[in-house]
Design a protein around this motif. Structure first.
Motif, mmCIF file in Angstrom:
data_model
loop_
_atom_site.group_PDB
_atom_site.id
_atom_site.type_symbol
_atom_site.label_atom_id
_atom_site.label_comp_id
_atom_site.label_asym_id
_atom_site.label_seq_id
_atom_site.Cartn_x
_atom_site.Cartn_y
_atom_site.Cartn_z
ATOM 1 N N ARG A 31 0.834 -1.206 0.000
ATOM 2 C CA ARG A 31 0.000 0.000 0.000
ATOM 3 C C ARG A 31 0.866 1.253 0.000
ATOM 4 N NH1 ARG A 31 -1.997 3.851 3.059
ATOM 5 N NH2 ARG A 31 -0.811 3.213 4.891
ATOM 6 N N LEU A 32 1.932 1.248 0.806
ATOM 7 C CA LEU A 32 2.820 2.404 0.873
ATOM 8 C C LEU A 32 3.622 2.562 -0.415
ATOM 9 C CD1 LEU A 32 4.125 1.989 4.545
ATOM 10 C CD2 LEU A 32 2.485 3.693 3.699
ATOM 11 N N LEU A 33 3.988 1.449 -1.041
ATOM 12 C CA LEU A 33 4.724 1.525 -2.302
ATOM 13 C C LEU A 33 3.875 2.154 -3.404
ATOM 14 C CD1 LEU A 33 6.468 -1.961 -2.200
ATOM 15 C CD2 LEU A 33 7.657 0.245 -2.288
ATOM 16 N N ALA A 34 2.567 1.955 -3.311
ATOM 17 C CA ALA A 34 1.676 2.542 -4.320
ATOM 18 C C ALA A 34 1.523 4.049 -4.129
ATOM 19 C CB ALA A 34 0.306 1.861 -4.253
ATOM 20 N N ASP A 35 1.914 4.550 -2.967
ATOM 21 C CA ASP A 35 1.864 5.982 -2.679
ATOM 22 C C ASP A 35 3.240 6.572 -2.961
ATOM 23 O OD1 ASP A 35 1.683 8.534 -1.692
ATOM 24 O OD2 ASP A 35 0.871 7.961 0.264
ATOM 25 N N LEU A 36 3.389 7.250 -4.086
ATOM 26 C CA LEU A 36 4.704 7.726 -4.517
ATOM 27 C C LEU A 36 5.266 8.822 -3.621
ATOM 28 C CD1 LEU A 36 4.229 7.789 -8.396
ATOM 29 C CD2 LEU A 36 5.007 5.928 -6.922
ATOM 30 N N SER A 37 4.439 9.365 -2.725
ATOM 31 C CA SER A 37 4.940 10.401 -1.822
ATOM 32 C C SER A 37 5.725 9.811 -0.652
ATOM 33 C CB SER A 37 3.773 11.238 -1.284
ATOM 34 O OG SER A 37 2.948 10.460 -0.418
ATOM 35 N N VAL A 38 5.647 8.493 -0.454
ATOM 36 C CA VAL A 38 6.362 7.835 0.645
ATOM 37 C C VAL A 38 7.739 7.416 0.147
ATOM 38 C CG1 VAL A 38 6.349 5.928 2.298
ATOM 39 C CG2 VAL A 38 4.186 6.985 1.596
ATOM 40 N N PRO A 39 8.822 7.901 0.759
ATOM 41 C CA PRO A 39 10.175 7.524 0.321
ATOM 42 C C PRO A 39 10.395 6.011 0.385
ATOM 43 C CG PRO A 39 10.264 9.403 1.809
ATOM 44 C CD PRO A 39 8.856 8.897 1.842
ATOM 45 N N LEU A 40 10.977 5.467 -0.659
ATOM 46 C CA LEU A 40 11.185 4.025 -0.745
ATOM 47 C C LEU A 40 12.016 3.494 0.420
ATOM 48 C CD1 LEU A 40 10.639 1.607 -2.674
ATOM 49 C CD2 LEU A 40 12.838 2.110 -3.745
ATOM 50 N N GLY A 41 13.020 4.257 0.837
ATOM 51 C CA GLY A 41 13.921 3.790 1.882
ATOM 52 C C GLY A 41 13.329 3.784 3.273
ATOM 53 N N GLU A 42 12.146 4.384 3.467
ATOM 54 C CA GLU A 42 11.527 4.436 4.794
ATOM 55 C C GLU A 42 10.524 3.312 5.039
ATOM 56 O OE1 GLU A 42 9.688 8.173 5.455
ATOM 57 O OE2 GLU A 42 11.529 9.361 5.199
ATOM 58 N N ILE A 43 10.113 2.663 3.970
ATOM 59 C CA ILE A 43 8.963 1.768 4.087
ATOM 60 C C ILE A 43 9.244 0.575 4.989
ATOM 61 C CG2 ILE A 43 7.474 0.187 2.781
ATOM 62 C CD1 ILE A 43 7.512 2.205 0.505
ATOM 63 N N HIS A 44 10.446 0.007 4.923
ATOM 64 C CA HIS A 44 10.703 -1.202 5.716
ATOM 65 C C HIS A 44 10.539 -0.930 7.208
ATOM 66 C CE1 HIS A 44 14.682 0.710 5.926
ATOM 67 N NE2 HIS A 44 14.949 -0.081 6.974
ATOM 68 N N GLU A 45 10.982 0.240 7.681
ATOM 69 C CA GLU A 45 10.831 0.559 9.100
ATOM 70 C C GLU A 45 9.367 0.840 9.457
ATOM 71 O OE1 GLU A 45 13.445 3.778 9.922
ATOM 72 O OE2 GLU A 45 15.223 2.490 10.088
ATOM 73 N N ARG A 46 8.643 1.460 8.553
ATOM 74 C CA ARG A 46 7.249 1.810 8.834
ATOM 75 C C ARG A 46 6.356 0.575 8.950
ATOM 76 N NH1 ARG A 46 5.685 7.180 5.371
ATOM 77 N NH2 ARG A 46 3.644 6.583 6.178
ATOM 78 N N VAL A 47 6.772 -0.533 8.336
ATOM 79 C CA VAL A 47 5.947 -1.744 8.428
ATOM 80 C C VAL A 47 6.508 -2.760 9.419
ATOM 81 C CG1 VAL A 47 5.094 -1.441 6.079
ATOM 82 C CG2 VAL A 47 7.080 -2.916 6.465
ATOM 83 N N GLY A 48 7.595 -2.395 10.138
ATOM 84 C CA GLY A 48 8.052 -3.260 11.216
ATOM 85 C C GLY A 48 9.308 -4.049 10.960
ATOM 86 N N TYR A 49 10.018 -3.773 9.865
ATOM 87 C CA TYR A 49 11.274 -4.473 9.585
ATOM 88 C C TYR A 49 12.441 -3.600 10.030
ATOM 89 C CZ TYR A 49 9.245 -8.276 6.845
ATOM 90 O OH TYR A 49 8.556 -9.388 6.453
ATOM 91 N N GLN A 50 13.304 -4.150 10.873
ATOM 92 C CA GLN A 50 14.489 -3.424 11.305
ATOM 93 C C GLN A 50 15.554 -3.428 10.220
ATOM 94 O OE1 GLN A 50 14.305 -1.776 14.257
ATOM 95 N NE2 GLN A 50 12.214 -2.591 14.198
ATOM 96 N N SER A 51 15.546 -4.475 9.396
ATOM 97 C CA SER A 51 16.557 -4.635 8.353
ATOM 98 C C SER A 51 15.925 -4.439 6.980
ATOM 99 C CB SER A 51 17.194 -6.030 8.434
ATOM 100 O OG SER A 51 17.870 -6.357 7.244
ATOM 101 N N HIS A 52 16.533 -3.563 6.184
ATOM 102 C CA HIS A 52 16.052 -3.377 4.812
ATOM 103 C C HIS A 52 16.257 -4.645 4.003
ATOM 104 C CE1 HIS A 52 15.114 -1.414 1.008
ATOM 105 N NE2 HIS A 52 16.219 -1.962 0.521
ATOM 106 N N VAL A 53 17.368 -5.355 4.252
ATOM 107 C CA VAL A 53 17.656 -6.585 3.508
ATOM 108 C C VAL A 53 16.602 -7.643 3.794
ATOM 109 C CG1 VAL A 53 19.316 -8.471 3.206
ATOM 110 C CG2 VAL A 53 20.128 -6.116 3.406
ATOM 111 N N GLY A 54 16.247 -7.804 5.086
ATOM 112 C CA GLY A 54 15.225 -8.796 5.441
ATOM 113 C C GLY A 54 13.892 -8.486 4.791
#
Length: 304
Positions: free
Chosen positions: A259-282
């Motif tokens: 859902r956040l990826l479909a919103d182009l105003s949300v920076p790509l690099g922030e999404i993993h933390e906003r959904v609960g992932y501490q690691s971008h790789v994971g």
């Protein structure tokens, strides 16, 4: 729990039709990518899914197919059927048709609709709902808002007044939500997923997952949230929801990521933390394994 389950599920469009049938008739529908409903305005018909026993729908009954499961509907079981695409070659979203079938003067009226919603907003538990939910007329009598909305739809959908399309869309959305609420209250014994919504402990854990998906939940903390031992919680969750708690939480997080990826105003690099992932790789690996593409590729496709 039902509120959290359905909060992200908003209809984007509908296709609806009024069927007038008489004598012997039968129509075979294909698998649909959207939810489908049939409301018996007048008389009766039979619906059949795959090899299951035919279900008789009487006047005032409602049948909801949450996943658009392929089925036939006919005046009697076992009749020769016509493919739906032969009766309705074009079904554009937002349009409507009046369809006449059968070999006699119409004495049966059915309101049918295909309910379109963005698949990226589909809650994980929604996928565990049964192929068909049937609400009988006597159940609808105890749900006046649902019953009156259904009764008003045949008239409302043919109006051309300003805003008529939006009114119809939100009316069908209300029918979907109220139908699932009624099913949860009246038909839980027929579906493990509906039982999960009513289970005191499992519903608390599900609410936590859906409302606070970014919290670093573990099976241990979720079992405490449910007020159950870890082993009892894990077993009950798997039995009712159909998958382990950890996987269900992962899918909930990845659903929110889409859902956040479909919103182009949300920076790509922030999404993993906003959904609960501490690691971008994971997060990246989980997303690719689940959907077959990377988060960046998904955003590019949505933008296109």
């Amino acid at each position: 729990m039902l509120s959290e389950l359905l909060k992200p599920l908003r209809l984007t469009d509908t296709y609806y039709s009024k069927w007038l049938a008489g004598g012997d008739w039968g129509v075979a529908g294909q698998e649909d990518s959207h939810a489908v409903l049939h409301y018996m305005v007048r008389s009766e018909c039979f619906i059949t899914c795959a090899d299951a026993e035919p279900i008789r729908l009487s006047e005032g009954d409602l049948a909801l197919f949450p996943h658009g499961t392929a089925h036939t509907f006919s005046s009697a079981p076992g009749l020769t059927t016509t493919q739906l695409h032969q009766v309705l070659p074009a079904r554009a979203a937002g349009s409507s048709h009046v369809v006449t079938v059968g070999d006699a003067h119409p004495d049966t009226e059915i309101l049918c609709a295909s309910l379109h919603f963005d698949s990226t907003t589909e809650p994980p538990l929604y996928r565990a709902l049964p192929p068909v939910i049937v609400l009988r007329a006597h159940m609808l009598m105890d749900e006046p808002l649902l019953q009156r909305t259904l009764q008003s739809l045949p008239t409302e959908i043919i109006r051309t007044a300003p805003g008529a399309r939006m009114v119809s869309l939100r009316a069908f959305e209300m029918v979907l939500v109220l139908s699932l609420r009624t099913a949860m209250e009246r038909l839980a014994a027929d579906s493990p997923a509906l039982q999960a919504l009513r289970h005191p402990g499992i519903s608390r854990a599900l609410t936590a997952m859906y409302a606070s998906y970014a919290t670093p939940w573990t099976v241990e903390t979720l079992s405490r949230e449910a007020g159950m031992s870890r082993s009892a919680f894990s077993q009950a969750f798997r039995d009712l929801v159909g998958e382990p708690p950890a996987r269900h939480l992962m899918v909930r997080r990845l659903q929110e990521a889409r859902r956040l990826l479909a919103d182009l105003s949300v920076p790509l690099g922030e999404i993993h933390e906003r959904v609960g992932y501490q690691s971008h790789v994971g997060y990246h690996l989980a997303f690719r394994k689940e959907f077959g593409i990377t988060p960046g590729e998904f955003r590019t496709l949505r933008a296109g």
